[in-house]
Design an enzyme around this catalytic site. Structure first.
Site, PDB file in Angstrom:
ATOM      1  N   ASN A  10       0.858  -1.188   0.000  1.00 42.55           N
ATOM      2  CA  ASN A  10       0.000   0.000   0.000  1.00 42.55           C
ATOM      3  C   ASN A  10       0.900   1.245   0.000  1.00 42.55           C
ATOM      4  O   ASN A  10       1.716   1.431   0.914  1.00 42.55           O
ATOM      5  CB  ASN A  10      -0.891  -0.054   1.250  1.00 42.55           C
ATOM      6  CG  ASN A  10      -1.803   1.148   1.363  1.00 42.55           C
ATOM      7  OD1 ASN A  10      -1.380   2.275   1.107  1.00 42.55           O
ATOM      8  ND2 ASN A  10      -3.032   0.934   1.762  1.00 42.55           N
ATOM      9  N   HIS A  13       1.092   6.259   1.863  1.00 40.81           N
ATOM     10  CA  HIS A  13       1.843   7.214   2.676  1.00 40.81           C
ATOM     11  C   HIS A  13       3.047   7.817   1.960  1.00 40.81           C
ATOM     12  O   HIS A  13       3.677   8.741   2.472  1.00 40.81           O
ATOM     13  CB  HIS A  13       2.168   6.598   4.036  1.00 40.81           C
ATOM     14  CG  HIS A  13       0.892   6.339   4.780  1.00 40.81           C
ATOM     15  ND1 HIS A  13       0.025   7.346   5.138  1.00 40.81           N
ATOM     16  CD2 HIS A  13       0.272   5.183   5.144  1.00 40.81           C
ATOM     17  CE1 HIS A  13      -1.054   6.826   5.704  1.00 40.81           C
ATOM     18  NE2 HIS A  13      -0.918   5.514   5.714  1.00 40.81           N
ATOM     19  N   ARG A  52      -6.823  12.903   1.360  1.00 37.52           N
ATOM     20  CA  ARG A  52      -5.704  13.335   2.223  1.00 37.52           C
ATOM     21  C   ARG A  52      -4.364  12.767   1.763  1.00 37.52           C
ATOM     22  O   ARG A  52      -3.327  13.308   2.087  1.00 37.52           O
ATOM     23  CB  ARG A  52      -5.963  12.972   3.671  1.00 37.52           C
ATOM     24  CG  ARG A  52      -5.903  11.489   3.968  1.00 37.52           C
ATOM     25  CD  ARG A  52      -6.054  11.200   5.432  1.00 37.52           C
ATOM     26  NE  ARG A  52      -7.407  11.461   5.910  1.00 37.52           N
ATOM     27  CZ  ARG A  52      -7.912  10.883   7.010  1.00 37.52           C
ATOM     28  NH1 ARG A  52      -7.176  10.070   7.737  1.00 37.52           N
ATOM     29  NH2 ARG A  52      -9.146  11.126   7.390  1.00 37.52           N
ATOM     30  N   HIS A  53      -4.383  11.628   1.066  1.00 43.47           N
ATOM     31  CA  HIS A  53      -3.107  11.135   0.509  1.00 43.47           C
ATOM     32  C   HIS A  53      -3.251  10.885  -0.996  1.00 43.47           C
ATOM     33  O   HIS A  53      -2.900  11.742  -1.789  1.00 43.47           O
ATOM     34  CB  HIS A  53      -2.505   9.956   1.303  1.00 43.47           C
ATOM     35  CG  HIS A  53      -3.472   8.965   1.853  1.00 43.47           C
ATOM     36  ND1 HIS A  53      -4.354   8.274   1.067  1.00 43.47           N
ATOM     37  CD2 HIS A  53      -3.668   8.526   3.132  1.00 43.47           C
ATOM     38  CE1 HIS A  53      -5.064   7.458   1.832  1.00 43.47           C
ATOM     39  NE2 HIS A  53      -4.684   7.586   3.104  1.00 43.47           N
ATOM     40  N   THR A 103      -6.886   6.473  10.585  1.00 46.53           N
ATOM     41  CA  THR A 103      -6.772   5.376   9.635  1.00 46.53           C
ATOM     42  C   THR A 103      -8.052   4.548   9.718  1.00 46.53           C
ATOM     43  O   THR A 103      -8.934   4.856  10.531  1.00 46.53           O
ATOM     44  CB  THR A 103      -5.513   4.526   9.931  1.00 46.53           C
ATOM     45  OG1 THR A 103      -5.406   3.494   8.946  1.00 46.53           O
ATOM     46  CG2 THR A 103      -5.565   3.891  11.306  1.00 46.53           C
ATOM     47  N   THR A 104      -8.175   3.524   8.877  1.00 54.74           N
ATOM     48  CA  THR A 104      -9.404   2.725   8.855  1.00 54.74           C
ATOM     49  C   THR A 104      -9.490   1.913  10.144  1.00 54.74           C
ATOM     50  O   THR A 104      -8.770   0.941  10.323  1.00 54.74           O
ATOM     51  CB  THR A 104      -9.399   1.801   7.621  1.00 54.74           C
ATOM     52  OG1 THR A 104      -9.044   2.589   6.491  1.00 54.74           O
ATOM     53  CG2 THR A 104     -10.758   1.186   7.402  1.00 54.74           C
ATOM     54  N   GLY A 219       1.204  -1.388   4.324  1.00 56.35           N
ATOM     55  CA  GLY A 219       1.584  -0.071   3.844  1.00 56.35           C
ATOM     56  C   GLY A 219       2.425   0.739   4.796  1.00 56.35           C
ATOM     57  O   GLY A 219       3.648   0.863   4.636  1.00 56.35           O
TER      58      GLY A 219
HETATM   59  N1  PXP Z   1      -5.795  -3.199   4.115  1.00 51.98           N
HETATM   60  C1  PXP Z   1      -6.766  -2.269   4.251  1.00 51.98           C
HETATM   61  C2  PXP Z   1      -8.137  -2.636   3.824  1.00 51.98           C
HETATM   62  C3  PXP Z   1      -6.473  -0.985   4.751  1.00 51.98           C
HETATM   63  O1  PXP Z   1      -7.455  -0.081   4.926  1.00 51.98           O
HETATM   64  C4  PXP Z   1      -5.134  -0.656   5.029  1.00 51.98           C
HETATM   65  C5  PXP Z   1      -4.778   0.740   5.436  1.00 51.98           C
HETATM   66  O2  PXP Z   1      -5.001   1.626   4.386  1.00 51.98           O
HETATM   67  C6  PXP Z   1      -4.163  -1.646   4.860  1.00 51.98           C
HETATM   68  C7  PXP Z   1      -4.522  -2.916   4.420  1.00 51.98           C
HETATM   69  C8  PXP Z   1      -2.727  -1.384   5.152  1.00 51.98           C
HETATM   70  O3  PXP Z   1      -2.588  -1.027   6.484  1.00 51.98           O
HETATM   71  P1  PXP Z   1      -1.198  -0.455   6.982  1.00 51.98           P
HETATM   72  O4  PXP Z   1      -0.956   0.808   6.214  1.00 51.98           O
HETATM   73  O5  PXP Z   1      -1.429  -0.218   8.434  1.00 51.98           O
HETATM   74  O6  PXP Z   1      -0.165  -1.500   6.692  1.00 51.98           O
END
Ligand code: PXP
Length: 246
Positions: A10, A13, A52-53, A103-104, A219
């Site tokens: 991901n 960032h 935002r990103h 974050t989610t 990510g």
């Molecule tokens: N999977 C989903 C569905 C997410 O929402 C996120 C965060 O955007 C990720 C994976 C990756 O999470 P992280 O950035 O904490 O590794």
């Protein structure tokens, strides 16, 4: 021998860093191509309502510039459906979104929104897009994901990671048990199982070892670790930890 496990990187960032200064760099597409060269099997980008990103132009560039599959993470809104249908990514991962969250924070409530999501998933699937539901390990949400026609569920590993870093190891292990049970249940319903959120070098192995899980999406930690190791080496190390756990 379980199936091999894919790593989706991901790159949100990278865009966070770019937007912090309003510059044209660093480029999410450049990071995605580097991730591809380092062995990532997919790229994930989340186009949030507030942009935002990742921005709309990033999604178009990623779709045009990558050979590996693009996973478009998005809230199930009409605006996002329009963009996804115009962009035609390999997959869409539907996530809950609250403007004020960092974050989610949790999984999607598929069960209480099933009628609307059935139509929503159907429209994406008809366009040839694989649809994934980002949910917790609750059996009701897993069943609802299958019922609305999703092909994939992505299990939220955020709570497991938080418990680990808070040193609450007994609770962390219970959470891991629940993720294992959720993965097995989802698979028994014919769903492909992915997982992600908050995973790091320290927390990835037990999740990668769950045999039903076919893909991890990671990510924030990889982009953070890129400051120290470089993105390529961070991805190579993560892949090695995943492969060893398997
Ligand atoms: N999977 C989903 C569905 C997410 O929402 C996120 C965060 O955007 C990720 C994976 C990756 O999470 P992280 O950035 O904490 O590794």
């Amino acid at each position: 021998m379980p199936h091999p496990i894919r790593l989706g990187v991901n790159i949100d960032h990278v865009a966070t860093l770019r937007n912090a200064r309003g510059t044209a760099y660093p480029s999410p597409l450049r990071a995605a191509k580097l991730a591809e060269a380092a062995g990532a099997q997919g790229i994930t980008a989340h186009l949030r309502e507030d942009r935002r990103h990742i921005r709309d132009a990033d999604m178009a560039e990623l779709k045009a510039g990558l050979r590996i599959p693009l996973n478009f993470e998005m809230a199930p809104t009409d605006e996002m459906a329009r963009i996804a249908l115009a962009t035609r990514p390999h997959a869409c991962c539907l996530v809950p979104e609250r403007r004020e969250e960092v974050t989610t924070e949790g999984g999607l409530d598929v069960a209480t929104d099933a009628a609307r999501l059935t139509d929503y998933v159907g429209a994406l699937a008809q366009a040839g897009i694989r649809v994934s539901m980002f949910i917790g390990h609750d059996p009701a949400q897993i069943e609802a994901s299958a019922a609305v026609g999703a092909q994939v569920v992505e299990l939220h590993t955020g709570r497991y990671c938080d418990l680990h870093y808070e040193g609450r190891f007994a609770e962390r292990d219970l959470e891991l048990d629940a993720l294992r049970a959720g993965a097995a249940y989802a698979r028994s319903l014919g769903l492909e199982v992915h997982a992600g959120h908050g995973l790091t070098f320290e927390t990835v192995a037990p999740v990668a070892a769950i045999p039903e899980i076919r893909e991890l999406n990671i990510g924030h930690f990889l982009i953070a670790e890129a400051v120290f190791l470089g993105l390529k080496d961070a991805i190579i190390q993560m892949r090695a930890l995943m492969d060893t756990a398997r």
